[in-house]
Design an enzyme around this catalytic site. Structure first.
Site, mmCIF file in Angstrom:
data_model
loop_
_atom_site.group_PDB
_atom_site.id
_atom_site.type_symbol
_atom_site.label_atom_id
_atom_site.label_comp_id
_atom_site.label_asym_id
_atom_site.label_seq_id
_atom_site.Cartn_x
_atom_site.Cartn_y
_atom_site.Cartn_z
ATOM 1 N N SER A 41 -2.350 65.085 63.212
ATOM 2 C CA SER A 41 -1.924 66.481 63.349
ATOM 3 C C SER A 41 -0.685 66.784 62.514
ATOM 4 C CB SER A 41 -1.646 66.804 64.823
ATOM 5 O OG SER A 41 -2.741 66.482 65.632
ATOM 6 N N HIS A 50 4.304 67.096 64.728
ATOM 7 C CA HIS A 50 3.812 68.343 64.158
ATOM 8 C C HIS A 50 4.949 69.103 63.479
ATOM 9 C CE1 HIS A 50 0.509 68.287 67.517
ATOM 10 N NE2 HIS A 50 0.439 67.252 66.698
#
Length: 356
Positions: A160, A212
């Protein structure tokens, strides 16, 4: 060079500009590694409460252990997941790279790979596999290094952060070249939906929203280096009387300004990588200075455990009768039943998995 008007995530009038090879390869390898991780996990050998036990050795951990339909934290660590102890104590610096190939569960795998396919294929067709690959892996590693400041003893995996890096690179390409792009509103809406999905999945165990955030930051900077050919009107920002050197309307001086900014960004990237590597090796815990950071990475729930202080791990009560053992983690009050004859080392391993 960028074309006069084009779209990043949507096909323009001239259609597809190239082929995508890298992204499908990443997706295929990630899927195969997830299958290998489930095989290494071998839930039936350690528990009688496996999810979808009909899958045999590939069955998932109990949902109380992994709500994303995936392996245990110990299996993720064996395969290359990051945690503060493996990097800070054992200095295994390869893990920030290996962890971006792994996924915490089927749900995590699907969300990450679908997002990568949707964003990455179009970018690779537009800019080529070399530039997209550099941004993907460098931002993924940078996000993992940033994550190490907050995950403590938990194991974290996932691509991610690298996907967020591609999103950041898109932003870095669009903003300086705003007038050259069509479909900016749907593009940002699409990126927003993907970012929200990735953020939500980052609130579950074994995934970290700090990776992230770090991936997005590195993606912004890398996007300027590899993507952006900024078309600023430099004449608006003159800071000296007009002369040959400050006439930003000429192509030569435009290139000089772009080159200068690019060098500054590269130096900033090098400094950030160095700082995060040093902090990761020292085992610095960012949660000591941030009371809400643990909840940003994983929301505590009665249905799963987010992990925490290493001192809290492997603290269990157990009772053995014949070939049956009842084990209870004192940290999260989870209980598990095991059958067989167990050595003390096996009990410690089961306890660590139950408390993870």
């Amino acid at each position: 060079m960028l074309r006069k008007r084009h779209r990043i995530l949507y096909l323009g009038e001239d259609g597809v500009r190239g082929h995508s090879l890298l992204v499908p390869v990443i997706v295929t390898i990630s899927f195969l590694l997830f299958v290998v991780t489930m095989y290494v996990n071998d839930c039936p050998a350690h528990s009688h409460n496996c999810t979808l036990s009909a899958l045999g050795r590939l069955s998932f951990q109990p949902l109380s252990d992994n709500p994303l339909f995936g392996p245990s934290s110990s299996a993720l660590s064996k395969m290359g997941g990051i945690s503060s102890d493996t990097v800070a104590d054992k200095h295994q610096l390869w893990r920030p790279f290996s962890c971006i190939w792994l996924h915490a569960g089927v749900v995590h795998l699907l969300v990450d790979l679908i997002s990568l396919l949707f964003v990455g294929i179009r970018l690779e067709q537009e800019f080529g596999c070399v530039r997209v690959g550099c941004i993907y892996f460098l931002s993924g590693i940078g996000g993992s290094l940033f994550s190490l400041l907050f995950i403590e003893n938990r194991v974290s995996v996932g691509s991610s952060g690298a996907v967020f890096g591609l999103i950041g690179a898109i932003v870095a390409e669009i903003v300086p070249n705003w007038s050259k792009h069509e479909g900016k509103s749907p593009t940002f809406m699409t990126l927003g939906v993907i970012a929200i999905l990735l953020f939500i999945i980052g609130l579950f165990p074994h995934i970290d929203n700090f990776s992230h955030a770090g991936g997005f930051l590195f993606g912004l900077l890398l996007g300027y280096v590899f993507f952006a050919q900024a078309d600023f009107d430099w004449s608006k920002y003159q800071i000296a009387p007009h002369n040959r050197l400050t006439d930003f309307s000429t192509d030569t001086n435009k290139k000089m300004c772009k080159m200068f900014v690019c060098v500054v960004v590269v130096l900033l990237l090098a400094i950030l990588y160095l700082i995060f590597i040093v902090l990761a090796f020292k085992g610095v815990n960012g949660n000591d200075h941030c009371s809400w950071c643990r909840s940003f990475s994983c929301i505590p729930s009665s249905h799963w455990n987010c992990g925490g202080d290493s001192k809290s791990h492997a603290v269990c009560k157990y009772m053995i009768r014949g070939t049956t053992m009842w084990l209870t983690c004192e940290v999260n009050q989870r209980s598990q039943t095991y059958s067989g004859i167990f050595a003390l080392s096996s009990i410690k391993q089961f306890c660590a998995e139950l408390c993870s």
